[in-house]
Design a protein around this motif. Structure first.
Motif, short mmCIF file in Angstrom:
data_model
loop_
_atom_site.label_atom_id
_atom_site.label_comp_id
_atom_site.label_asym_id
_atom_site.label_seq_id
_atom_site.Cartn_x
_atom_site.Cartn_y
_atom_site.Cartn_z
N ASP A 136 1.04 -1.09 0.79
CA ASP A 136 0.59 -0.08 -0.24
C ASP A 136 0.61 1.41 0.04
O ASP A 136 0.64 2.58 -0.72
CB ASP A 136 -1.29 0.30 1.59
CG ASP A 136 -1.94 -1.10 1.11
OD1 ASP A 136 -2.33 -1.64 0.21
OD2 ASP A 136 -2.91 -1.47 2.48
N LYS A 137 1.76 1.40 0.96
CA LYS A 137 3.16 2.42 0.87
C LYS A 137 3.73 2.93 -0.81
O LYS A 137 3.43 3.71 -0.52
CB LYS A 137 3.92 1.95 1.98
CG LYS A 137 4.95 3.10 2.25
CD LYS A 137 5.76 3.10 2.73
CE LYS A 137 6.60 4.37 3.29
NZ LYS A 137 7.00 4.16 4.68
N GLN A 138 3.91 1.64 -0.92
CA GLN A 138 4.51 2.10 -2.65
C GLN A 138 3.26 2.34 -3.26
O GLN A 138 3.58 3.06 -3.98
CB GLN A 138 4.95 0.49 -3.11
CG GLN A 138 6.13 -0.32 -2.05
CD GLN A 138 6.55 -1.05 -2.73
OE1 GLN A 138 5.82 -2.22 -3.42
NE2 GLN A 138 7.81 -1.97 -2.00
N LYS A 139 2.59 1.46 -3.43
CA LYS A 139 1.34 2.20 -4.45
C LYS A 139 0.86 3.39 -4.19
O LYS A 139 0.35 4.69 -5.45
CB LYS A 139 -0.40 1.46 -4.07
CG LYS A 139 -1.04 2.06 -4.97
CD LYS A 139 -2.42 0.83 -4.35
CE LYS A 139 -3.59 1.07 -5.61
NZ LYS A 139 -4.57 0.34 -4.90
N GLU A 292 -1.05 14.16 7.04
CA GLU A 292 -1.43 13.50 6.03
C GLU A 292 -0.04 13.07 5.04
O GLU A 292 0.16 11.52 4.23
CB GLU A 292 -1.67 14.98 5.00
CG GLU A 292 -2.14 14.83 3.74
CD GLU A 292 -2.35 15.93 2.98
OE1 GLU A 292 -2.67 15.51 1.77
OE2 GLU A 292 -1.84 16.68 3.50
N TYR A 293 1.33 13.02 5.46
CA TYR A 293 2.16 12.53 4.83
C TYR A 293 2.53 10.66 5.89
O TYR A 293 2.79 9.73 4.55
CB TYR A 293 3.68 12.82 5.19
CG TYR A 293 4.89 13.23 4.99
CD1 TYR A 293 5.57 12.98 3.97
CD2 TYR A 293 5.46 11.72 5.48
CE1 TYR A 293 6.54 12.27 2.91
CE2 TYR A 293 6.70 11.15 5.06
CZ TYR A 293 7.14 11.57 3.61
OH TYR A 293 7.90 10.93 3.49
N SER A 294 2.16 10.09 6.40
CA SER A 294 2.31 9.18 7.23
C SER A 294 0.64 8.53 6.62
O SER A 294 1.17 7.29 6.14
CB SER A 294 2.19 9.04 8.52
OG SER A 294 3.19 9.70 8.98
N LEU A 295 -0.59 9.51 6.54
CA LEU A 295 -1.04 8.23 5.22
C LEU A 295 -1.05 8.36 4.10
O LEU A 295 -0.78 6.66 3.74
CB LEU A 295 -2.53 9.13 5.62
CG LEU A 295 -3.05 9.65 6.96
CD1 LEU A 295 -4.08 10.63 6.56
CD2 LEU A 295 -4.04 7.96 7.22
N LEU A 296 0.02 8.83 3.62
CA LEU A 296 -0.31 8.72 2.20
C LEU A 296 1.75 8.10 1.59
O LEU A 296 1.33 6.99 0.98
CB LEU A 296 -0.03 10.06 0.95
CG LEU A 296 -0.68 11.66 1.65
CD1 LEU A 296 -0.51 12.66 0.59
CD2 LEU A 296 -1.70 10.56 -0.14
N THR A 297 2.03 8.04 2.79
CA THR A 297 3.11 6.51 2.68
C THR A 297 3.15 5.60 2.62
O THR A 297 3.72 4.84 3.29
CB THR A 297 4.93 7.61 3.66
OG1 THR A 297 4.13 7.99 4.40
CG2 THR A 297 4.94 8.37 2.29
N GLY A 298 1.75 5.78 4.46
CA GLY A 298 1.47 4.42 4.77
C GLY A 298 1.30 4.04 6.09
O GLY A 298 0.84 3.15 6.13
N SER A 299 2.51 4.32 6.28
CA SER A 299 3.58 4.04 7.79
C SER A 299 4.06 5.17 8.38
O SER A 299 4.72 6.24 7.31
CB SER A 299 3.25 3.00 7.70
OG SER A 299 4.67 2.17 8.80
N ASP A 300 3.88 5.55 9.35
CA ASP A 300 4.50 6.11 10.20
C ASP A 300 6.75 5.57 9.96
O ASP A 300 7.54 5.84 10.46
CB ASP A 300 4.85 6.36 11.51
CG ASP A 300 3.22 7.40 11.89
OD1 ASP A 300 3.07 7.65 11.19
OD2 ASP A 300 2.58 6.92 13.14
N LEU A 301 6.58 3.86 10.21
CA LEU A 301 8.07 3.40 9.57
C LEU A 301 8.54 3.74 8.25
O LEU A 301 8.17 4.41 6.71
CB LEU A 301 7.74 1.99 9.48
CG LEU A 301 7.73 1.84 10.69
CD1 LEU A 301 7.84 0.00 11.62
CD2 LEU A 301 9.30 1.72 12.45
N PRO A 302 9.69 4.11 8.02
CA PRO A 302 10.62 4.46 7.18
C PRO A 302 10.26 3.34 5.59
O PRO A 302 10.35 2.08 6.31
CB PRO A 302 11.44 4.76 6.80
CG PRO A 302 12.03 4.80 8.47
CD PRO A 302 11.07 4.82 9.43
N SER A 303 10.37 3.37 4.38
CA SER A 303 10.54 2.46 4.19
C SER A 303 11.67 1.65 4.18
O SER A 303 11.26 -0.50 4.22
CB SER A 303 10.38 3.09 2.02
OG SER A 303 9.08 3.43 2.14
#
Length: 416
Positions: A136-139, A292-303
């Motif tokens: 989801d984060k990648q998407k 918003e950034y956390s939601l768009l990237t899917g997680s609070d953790l770095p990729s």
């Protein structure tokens, strides 16, 4: 039978004209620690024999007793599960569905095996959840790349400013004081001189007046009251004069400090013009875009951290699946042996029963598939029982499976 073992009672079983129906069962029980624990917990005498009696009355109430001791329905059901295995049509339907065979095999395992499977399933669930987050984060990153890049830039710019709540107001006040240093210094000095000057001291004059009035205050209460008021005023003005002196002594025009404040305010004004009217407004905006950034990237953790954890979970999952498969193969050998013996007792002594494993995709059951195979005649190759077993053979096979499971669970009876 079900009603005797705690299922919902129905008055339909009461004979017409009778006040109640009575159901009684006699069971011979062997060594079963789990059953004994339930009996002892409910104050029921443990012996080799167990008598269950249930009375159902016309008003729908029922009374249950085990070895003469009254018990509630939940206790009766708990005891019954160790006594009787009742075969239903649903059980045979499950046997005809190969996807259920793996769960039937696993149900034959002991507590150690069940814990091994539970540990694997918890690991699988965690892996599946994290993998979904990574995907989801990648998407999201791909679909919202422009927005993410803008938010990333804004967050970095605000963080670089290192803003503190209320900082702009405090700096503005300091700047105003420094910009008006001469006016402030002259005003404070003039006030001090007016109160306490060598040539003309208001403070000294008030003190003299106070001392004079104190010499006559005994002659009239008005004199005393005026002297007291004047004394209070004197001490207040004396304190004000001291504070003015301290402020004047502390006045120091620092051109370097003013320059630093001006530079800092320039940074703050640049940020506030872009993101809010004040520092506190900017900090609120920063909190919102961070969410918003956390939601768009899917997680609070770095990729990178998420993908690293996912790879670690994948290796652990593979290892856990291998351990589960090894124990499952051992379990299959025991089950096959037990069922073959049961089939002999059911006049199918030449039948061969096998548990066949094939590799499969990872799921909550592991990374393999299980199917029951059977050969009913000597020399025949074992084939999937769902394809070759007749109705009669299927019933006997189900009875053999039930018998093997009941013996493992120390159940005393099977209703088939």
């Amino acid at each position: 039978m079900n009603m005797m073992l705690g299922s919902r009672a129905s008055t339909d079983v009461i004979r017409h004209g009778s006040p109640k129906a009575e159901i009684e069962g006699f069971f011979s029980v062997g060594n079963n620690p789990h059953l004994e624990a339930i009996l002892l917990e409910n104050g029921i005498e443990v012996s080799d024999e167990l008598i269950i009696r249930r009375e159902i009355f016309q008003n729908g109430r029922s009374i249950s007793r085990v070895n003469g001791q009254m018990v509630n329905l939940s206790t009766l059901k708990a005891i019954g599960q160790f006594l009787v295995d009742i075969h239903g049509q649903h059980d045979q339907e499950e046997l005809m569905r190969p996807q259920h065979h793996i769960r039937m095999l696993d149900a034959f395992g002991d507590a150690t095996f069940q814990q091994l499977k539970t540990d694997y399933q918890m690991l699988f669930d965690r892996y599946k959840s994290l993998r979904r987050q990574v995907l989801d984060k990648q998407k999201n990153v791909k679909e919202n790349q422009a927005r993410i890049e803008m938010l990333d830039y804004q967050m970095a710019e605000i963080e670089a400013a290192n803003l503190q709540s209320g900082e702009d107001t405090s700096l503005q006040q300091q700047r105003e004081r420094l910009m008006n240093h001469k006016l402030i210094a002259d005003t404070l000095a003039n006030a001090y001189v007016m109160l306490d000057n060598e040539d003309f001291s208001s403070l000294s004059n008030i003190r003299s007046a106070m001392n004079d009035l104190q010499t006559i205050e005994e002659y009239d209460t008005d004199y005393k009251e005026i002297a007291g008021s004047l004394g209070e005023s004197y001490y207040i003005l004396e304190d004000v004069t001291k504070r003015l002196g301290d402020l004047i002594d502390g006045l120091d025009f620092d051109a370097g400090l003013l320059n630093r404040i001006e530079a800092r305010l320039d940074v703050i004004n640049t940020i506030t013009r872009k993101y809010g009217g004040s520092v506190d407004d900017v900090l609120t905006y920063f909190g919102n875009i961070s969410k918003e950034y956390s939601l768009l990237t899917g997680s609070d953790l770095p990729s990178d951290d998420m993908e690293k954890e996912l790879k670690d979970l994948e290796q652990r999952l593979i290892s856990a699946a291998e351990s589960l498969s090894q124990k499952r193969h051992e379990l299959a050998q025991i089950l096959s042996k037990d069922i073959k013996q049961e089939l002999k007792d059911l006049y199918m002594e030449k039948a061969d029963f096998q548990v066949v494993f094939t590799p499969g995709k990872f799921s909550r059951e592991g990374n393999e598939q299980v199917a029951f195979y059977i050969a009913t005649n000597p020399g025949e190759e074992a084939k999937p029982l769902v394809k070759v077993a007749s109705g009669g053979e299927l019933s006997r096979l189900m009875l053999a499976i039930k018998s093997a499971f009941s013996r493992r669970d120390d159940k005393t009876s099977i209703v088939f």
